[in-house]
Design an enzyme around this catalytic site. Structure first.
Site: not given
Ligand SMILES: N[C@@H](CCC(=O)N[C@@H](CS)C(=O)NCC(=O)O)C(=O)O
Length: 199
Positions: A9
């Site tokens: 990611c």
């Molecule tokens: N706003 C967060 C978003 C990060 C994000 O969306 N991460 C994804 C992986 S690419 C995640 O953990 N998704 C799991 C979920 O949203 O449940 C950041 O900047 O860290």
């Protein structure tokens, strides 16, 4: 210090790149957002990657993490010193996170063809429209490598994986990509899965 990081990611990549630029070796725990480790579920109420643990401090949200790392390890600095330039850099971060990140997120997550085609087109047009800004300085907005570059580079690295091929007057963007992708820290920031994105 431990960083829980997804190997694919761009948000996790952004934090790994900042750590590499500072030459900080910390424990990186690779995790999959669909199958997070138990301890992370307890630490981060949003259950997201990346998550940084520094003794009693637990940080989530990539932007919060990169600003903390830059302040905790000041050398080399990845933000300018004067308040006006800092505000301009923060505005650039805000715009990238608002204009490019949601589109990249869609391309990373969805397999819906219509949605993907639309997101691909919008992201490509928006990046190409910024070609002059890429060409104005050595890096984005600055002759020094910064948190803004750490925020942009993971997106540009993924363009082939997103099915985007830049067309038109994009020479300044190509120059920028060559410069950033050749950095030692950038190469060090890549996971095996990310290296395969451009092989
Ligand atoms: N706003 C967060 C978003 C990060 C994000 O969306 N991460 C994804 C992986 S690419 C995640 O953990 N998704 C799991 C979920 O949203 O449940 C950041 O900047 O860290």
């Amino acid at each position: 210090m431990t960083l829980y990081s997804s190997p694919t990611c761009f948000q996790s990549h952004r934090t790994r790149l900042v750590l590499a630029e500072k030459n900080i070796g910390i424990d990186v725990v690779e995790a999959d957002s669909g199958n997070l480790p138990e301890d992370l579920l307890d630490l981060n109420p949003y259950h997201t990657l990346p998550t940084l643990v520094d003794r009693d401090l637990v940080l989530y949200d990539a932007r919060v993490i990169i600003e903390y790392i830059d302040e905790r390890f000041p050398h080399p600095p990845l933000m300018p010193v004067d308040p006006v330039s800092r505000a301009q850099f923060r505005l650039a971060l805000y715009r990238i996170e608002r204009d490019w990140y949601p589109l990249a997120d869609e391309l990373q997550r969805t397999s819906d063809r219509k949605q993907t085609t639309r997101a691909r087109k919008q992201l490509e047009e928006s990046i190409v429209a910024s070609a002059d800004v890429f060409g104005a300085k050595r890096f984005f907005l600055s002759d020094e490598f910064s948190l803004v570059d750490c925020t942009i580079a993971p997106i540009l690295w993924r363009l082939p994986a997103f099915g985007i091929e830049l067309r038109g007057q994009v020479q300044p963007i190509r120059r920028y990509m060559d410069l950033v992708f050749a950095r030692r820290a950038f190469r060090d920031s890549l996971t095996d899965a990310e290296q395969e994105m451009r092989q």
